[in-house]
Design a protein around this motif. Structure first.
Motif, short mmCIF file in Angstrom:
data_model
loop_
_atom_site.label_atom_id
_atom_site.label_comp_id
_atom_site.label_asym_id
_atom_site.label_seq_id
_atom_site.Cartn_x
_atom_site.Cartn_y
_atom_site.Cartn_z
N SER A 203 -4.24 -2.00 4.88
CA SER A 203 -4.56 -0.60 5.17
C SER A 203 -3.44 -0.01 6.00
O SER A 203 -2.57 -0.74 6.48
CB SER A 203 -5.90 -0.49 5.90
OG SER A 203 -5.85 -1.18 7.14
N ARG A 204 -3.47 1.30 6.16
CA ARG A 204 -2.43 1.93 6.96
C ARG A 204 -2.96 3.17 7.66
O ARG A 204 -3.91 3.80 7.20
CB ARG A 204 -1.20 2.29 6.10
CG ARG A 204 -1.46 3.28 5.01
CD ARG A 204 -0.26 3.39 4.06
NE ARG A 204 0.84 4.17 4.62
CZ ARG A 204 2.02 4.31 4.04
NH1 ARG A 204 2.28 3.68 2.89
NH2 ARG A 204 2.98 5.04 4.59
N THR B 155 -7.15 -7.65 3.12
CA THR B 155 -7.22 -6.20 2.92
C THR B 155 -6.07 -5.54 3.66
O THR B 155 -5.92 -5.74 4.88
CB THR B 155 -8.54 -5.62 3.42
OG1 THR B 155 -9.63 -6.26 2.75
CG2 THR B 155 -8.61 -4.12 3.15
N GLY C 103 -2.65 5.38 -0.20
CA GLY C 103 -3.66 4.36 -0.02
C GLY C 103 -3.90 3.42 -1.19
O GLY C 103 -4.83 2.61 -1.15
N ILE D 57 0.85 -1.18 0.00
CA ILE D 57 0.00 0.00 0.00
C ILE D 57 0.89 1.23 0.00
O ILE D 57 1.86 1.32 0.76
CB ILE D 57 -0.97 -0.01 1.21
CG1 ILE D 57 -1.92 1.18 1.15
CG2 ILE D 57 -0.22 -0.08 2.53
CD1 ILE D 57 -3.09 1.08 2.12
#
Length: 122
Positions: free
Chosen positions: A70-71, A68, A55, A51
């Motif tokens: 994410s950050r 999935t 995003g 990622i």
């Protein structure tokens, strides 16, 4: 000194879920891409998901629709939500970050976490 500390691995039954976290700490100016890799016994380390800072995410085909990434840029943390886990997902999972320092200009440095074991078994 930069550290990437992972958490969230464990033993789960097939079809179950786990959430991995990886927090980067130290004298970090900014972080470009962050990602997750995994390595099963006797296998090469493979990219699972990455990622970018804005995003944009990419996944290996085998986890698309199930994992999935994410950050949280404010916390320098990357997550990997893993659903519908399969026995073939069993591996040590490593996080990776491309880090820039205040005095390094555009040059980025790659850092690895220590790895966290994920075991999918009934």
């Amino acid at each position: 000194q930069v550290q990437l500390v992972e958490s969230g691995g464990g033993l789960v039954q097939p079809g179950g879920s786990l959430r991995l976290s990886c927090a980067a700490s130290g004298s970090i100016f900014s972080i470009n891409a962050m990602g997750w890799y995994r390595q099963a016994p006797g296998e090469r380390r493979e990219l699972v998901a990455t990622i970018t800072g804005d995003g944009s995410a990419k996944y290996v085909d085998s986890v698309k629709g199930r994992f999935t990434v994410s950050r949280d840029n404010a916390r320098n943390t990357v997550y990997l939500q893993m659903n519908s886990l399969k026995p073939e997902d069993t591996a040590v999972y490593y996080c990776h970050a491309e880090i820039l320092f205040r005095d390094s200009g555009p040059r980025q440095f790659g850092y690895w976490g220590q790895g966290t074991q994920v075991t999918v078994s009934s």
